[in-house]
Design a protein around this motif. Structure first.
Motif, short mmCIF file in Angstrom:
data_model
loop_
_atom_site.label_atom_id
_atom_site.label_comp_id
_atom_site.label_asym_id
_atom_site.label_seq_id
_atom_site.Cartn_x
_atom_site.Cartn_y
_atom_site.Cartn_z
N VAL A 19 4.45 -1.30 3.33
CA VAL A 19 3.01 -1.48 3.42
C VAL A 19 2.70 -2.96 3.55
CG1 VAL A 19 0.82 -1.25 2.17
CG2 VAL A 19 2.46 0.64 2.17
N TYR A 20 1.86 -3.29 4.55
CA TYR A 20 1.42 -4.66 4.77
C TYR A 20 -0.10 -4.70 4.67
CZ TYR A 20 -0.15 -8.81 7.21
OH TYR A 20 -0.80 -9.98 7.53
N MET A 21 -0.61 -5.70 3.93
CA MET A 21 -2.05 -5.92 3.82
C MET A 21 -2.33 -7.40 4.03
SD MET A 21 -2.60 -3.37 0.57
CE MET A 21 -0.98 -3.75 -0.09
N PRO A 22 -3.27 -7.76 4.91
CA PRO A 22 -3.55 -9.16 5.21
C PRO A 22 -4.29 -9.86 4.07
CG PRO A 22 -5.13 -7.77 6.33
CD PRO A 22 -4.14 -6.85 5.67
N PRO A 23 -4.47 -11.18 4.18
CA PRO A 23 -5.23 -11.91 3.15
C PRO A 23 -6.66 -11.39 3.03
CG PRO A 23 -4.15 -13.45 4.67
CD PRO A 23 -3.98 -12.06 5.23
N HIS A 24 -7.19 -11.44 1.81
CA HIS A 24 -8.57 -11.06 1.51
C HIS A 24 -8.89 -9.63 1.97
CE1 HIS A 24 -9.05 -15.18 0.37
NE2 HIS A 24 -8.58 -15.54 1.54
N PHE A 25 -7.96 -8.74 1.68
CA PHE A 25 -8.06 -7.33 2.09
C PHE A 25 -8.33 -6.48 0.86
CE2 PHE A 25 -6.02 -3.20 2.95
CZ PHE A 25 -6.65 -2.85 4.14
N TYR A 26 -9.19 -5.50 1.01
CA TYR A 26 -9.49 -4.58 -0.08
C TYR A 26 -9.03 -3.17 0.29
CZ TYR A 26 -12.04 -1.91 -3.59
OH TYR A 26 -12.36 -1.05 -4.61
N TYR A 27 -8.12 -2.63 -0.52
CA TYR A 27 -7.65 -1.25 -0.36
C TYR A 27 -8.44 -0.44 -1.39
CZ TYR A 27 -4.05 2.41 0.33
OH TYR A 27 -3.36 3.56 0.63
N PRO A 28 -9.39 0.38 -0.94
CA PRO A 28 -10.33 1.01 -1.87
C PRO A 28 -9.68 2.04 -2.80
CG PRO A 28 -10.69 1.84 0.35
CD PRO A 28 -9.64 0.76 0.45
N TRP A 29 -10.46 2.39 -3.80
CA TRP A 29 -10.02 3.37 -4.80
C TRP A 29 -9.63 4.68 -4.10
CZ3 TRP A 29 -9.05 2.25 -9.72
CH2 TRP A 29 -9.59 1.08 -10.25
N HIS A 30 -8.48 5.20 -4.51
CA HIS A 30 -7.98 6.46 -3.96
C HIS A 30 -7.02 7.07 -4.98
CE1 HIS A 30 -4.97 3.45 -2.89
NE2 HIS A 30 -4.09 4.43 -2.80
N HIS A 31 -6.65 8.31 -4.74
CA HIS A 31 -5.67 8.98 -5.61
C HIS A 31 -4.90 10.01 -4.79
CE1 HIS A 31 -9.09 11.75 -5.67
NE2 HIS A 31 -8.21 12.71 -5.95
N HIS A 32 -3.80 10.47 -5.35
CA HIS A 32 -2.95 11.49 -4.71
C HIS A 32 -2.04 12.08 -5.78
CE1 HIS A 32 -0.35 7.98 -4.77
NE2 HIS A 32 -1.24 7.37 -4.01
N PRO A 33 -1.55 13.30 -5.58
CA PRO A 33 -0.69 13.92 -6.58
C PRO A 33 0.67 13.24 -6.73
CG PRO A 33 -1.55 15.58 -5.07
CD PRO A 33 -1.94 14.24 -4.53
N ALA A 34 1.16 12.61 -5.69
CA ALA A 34 2.47 11.96 -5.78
C ALA A 34 2.41 10.78 -6.74
CB ALA A 34 2.92 11.48 -4.40
N GLU A 35 3.42 10.67 -7.61
CA GLU A 35 3.56 9.45 -8.40
C GLU A 35 3.93 8.34 -7.43
OE1 GLU A 35 5.13 10.96 -12.70
OE2 GLU A 35 6.62 10.69 -11.14
#
Length: 145
Positions: free
Chosen positions: A61-77
């Motif tokens: 997984v790559y995320m650039p500077p000043h990036f927001y990955y919003p709240w989320h959920h999933h059954p997988a640990e």
């Protein structure tokens, strides 16, 4: 940003990028084009990946500077291992954690979580265990920080 602890791993993840199947995890959701144009993910172990396992999935997984990955959920640990960069990892009912190279964030099954990057991009290895079929679900922000 060059990883100080894992430069060979960072180089290998980058080198594989032309030959892998890039995922669009949030395609057909309300997450927005800005997120979709910046978030990058490919599978190393799992469906459409070079390796297969019934027990685990592994992603880059790559995320650039000043990036927001919003709240989320999933059954997988889920376990994030930071390869390069620094990010603020958020888990519901837990204090925010500022993590850098070699540090880990673990998300329990269906535990809402989010992440944001700071001045540098963040590269992570992300492992999933158990329920692989259910995709992440965006979590309503009420009660989240």
């Amino acid at each position: 940003m060059v990883s100080q602890k894992y430069p060979a791993l960072q180089d290998a993840l980058r080198a594989a990028s032309d030959a892998v199947h890039w995922r669009q995890t949030y395609k057909d959701t309300d997450i927005g084009d800005d997120f979709m144009g910046q978030f990058a993910c490919y599978c190393i172990i799992g469906e459409n990946a070079p390796f297969m396992s019934a027990a685990i999935r592994l992603f880059m997984v790559y995320m650039p500077p000043h990036f927001y990955y919003p709240w989320h959920h999933h059954p997988a640990e889920e376990m994030y291992v930071v390869v390069s960069g620094t990010g603020v990892f958020k888990r519901k009912d837990c204090p925010d954690e500022r993590l850098t190279e070699g540090e880990i964030s673990f998300h329990q099954s269906n535990q809402p979580h989010a992440m944001e990057t700071l001045d540098d991009p963040v590269l992570c290895l992300v492992a999933w265990r158990d329920d692989f079929e259910t995709q992440p679900v965006l979590t309503p922000p009420s009660g989240m920080s």
